[in-house]
Design a protein around this motif. Structure first.
Motif, short mmCIF file in Angstrom:
data_model
loop_
_atom_site.label_atom_id
_atom_site.label_comp_id
_atom_site.label_asym_id
_atom_site.label_seq_id
_atom_site.Cartn_x
_atom_site.Cartn_y
_atom_site.Cartn_z
N GLY A 23 -32.18 -12.11 13.45
CA GLY A 23 -30.99 -12.74 14.00
C GLY A 23 -30.76 -12.36 15.45
O GLY A 23 -30.36 -13.19 16.28
N ASP A 24 -31.01 -11.09 15.77
CA ASP A 24 -30.87 -10.64 17.16
C ASP A 24 -31.93 -11.28 18.05
O ASP A 24 -31.66 -11.63 19.21
N ASP A 25 -33.16 -11.41 17.53
CA ASP A 25 -34.22 -12.04 18.32
C ASP A 25 -33.87 -13.50 18.63
O ASP A 25 -34.12 -13.98 19.75
N VAL A 26 -33.32 -14.21 17.66
CA VAL A 26 -32.87 -15.60 17.91
C VAL A 26 -31.84 -15.61 19.03
O VAL A 26 -31.93 -16.40 19.98
N LEU A 27 -30.86 -14.72 18.93
CA LEU A 27 -29.80 -14.67 19.95
C LEU A 27 -30.36 -14.27 21.31
O LEU A 27 -29.94 -14.81 22.34
N ALA A 28 -31.30 -13.33 21.34
CA ALA A 28 -31.88 -12.92 22.61
C ALA A 28 -32.62 -14.08 23.27
O ALA A 28 -32.47 -14.33 24.47
N GLY A 29 -33.42 -14.82 22.48
CA GLY A 29 -34.11 -15.97 23.03
C GLY A 29 -33.14 -17.03 23.52
O GLY A 29 -33.32 -17.63 24.58
N PHE A 30 -32.10 -17.25 22.73
CA PHE A 30 -31.11 -18.26 23.10
C PHE A 30 -30.35 -17.85 24.36
O PHE A 30 -30.18 -18.66 25.29
N LEU A 31 -29.88 -16.61 24.42
CA LEU A 31 -29.07 -16.17 25.56
C LEU A 31 -29.87 -16.20 26.86
O LEU A 31 -29.36 -16.65 27.90
N VAL A 32 -31.11 -15.72 26.82
CA VAL A 32 -31.87 -15.68 28.06
C VAL A 32 -32.21 -17.09 28.53
O VAL A 32 -32.14 -17.40 29.73
#
Length: 304
Positions: A188-197
């Protein structure tokens, strides 16, 4: 023991006293700050994760950075040595004595890692993502979803779009994704990291989502993952993600760039790529909406 084995052992243990490293721009301030003791979070052949305590806005927080070999994944919180893991043993290095960060160096007992140059980690794109590139990336991701995803069946663009428009939705998404999944960087954090960047690179407004994610991350996800989310919110990410972002905005084959991201970790690459894809889809929709919505006629024109 053979001669080659002796040579290999010698290469791993006889480290030089001074080791130059490239320093990710997001942790350059830590290297230059007042020296403080760093704590080891985890040790691997290509990476050692360390943390320090600092005050931010009057509140104490943990910041994580990584000492990386040349063949490691280049995290946006890394100090990257110029030698691969075959020529240096990071566990021996960090166990050589007290670990102190600051004053322009990372000191590991008798060894000193110096910041030879700054590594650019902030994502930059020219232009908007293209519909055809987004469609092809989406089809490739769907084809491997069951095998690679830690979050199967989620409509990520549909889930994340409201989180850019309202604080309550941003908090709901953070509850849905932050800390979801096992490991140092949950899926879930990896999804958010990809999305945010990606969303930051594509100039989408992520302020409400980022605030909700970072608030939720405190104590609910590993310190390394929380640190990477902070970097992502500042637009800082991996070189593989930068290449994928560039290809999404150009008429170039998308397969090699996407595959390079997918090779990161076991499921981390898929989750990162899925987040990037969701941001690209939303950025494309936002650009199309701006092109099709005509500005309202002025009510203050003369002669009206």
């Amino acid at each position: 023991m053979s001669t080659s084995a002796k040579t290999a052992k010698h290469r791993h243990t006889d480290h030089p006293d001074v080791l130059p490293a490239g320093v990710a721009q997001g942790v350059r301030d830590l290297l230059e700050d007042t020296p403080r003791v760093a704590h080891i979070l985890g040790t691997f052949p290509t990476a050692v994760y360390l943390s320090v305590r600092e005050s931010a806005g009057g509140a104490a927080r943990t910041r994580v950075f990584a000492l990386l070999t040349a063949d490691a994944i280049r995290l946006p919180c890394g100090l990257v040595l110029g030698v691969p893991s075959s020529r240096i043993c990071l566990p021996d290095l960090v166990n050589a004595g007290p670990v102190v960060l600051g004053g322009g160096a990372l000191r590991l007992g008798p060894h000193t890692v110096t910041g030879a140059r700054t590594l650019r980690t902030r994502m930059v794109v020219d232009g908007a993502p293209l519909a055809g590139q987004i469609a092809e990336a989406g089809a490739r991701l769907r084809a491997i979803e069951r095998a690679r995803s830690g979050l199967p069946g989620l409509d990520l663009p549909g889930l994340l779009a409201p989180a850019l428009r309202g604080r309550r939705e941003a908090q709901r998404v953070s509850r849905e994704l932050v800390g979801r999944g096992p490991g140092l960087t949950p899926a879930g954090d990896d999804v958010l990291a990809g999305f945010l960047v990606a969303a930051t690179a594509f100039r989408l407004d992520t302020d409400m989502l980022l605030d909700a994610v970072l608030d939720r991350a405190i104590g609910r996800t590993p310190d390394l993952s929380a640190q990477l989310l902070r970097h992502a919110g500042a637009g800082e990410g991996l070189p593989q993600v930068q290449t994928l972002l560039t290809v999404l905005t150009a008429a170039r084959p998308i397969g090699p760039a996407l595959d390079a991201v997918l090779r990161i970790g076991h499921s981390s690459g898929y989750a990162l790529a899925s987040g990037v894809h969701a941001a690209a889809a939303l950025a494309h929709n936002a650009a199309r909406h701006r092109r099709t919505v005509r500005p309202s006629p002025s009510t203050g024109r003369r002669g009206s």
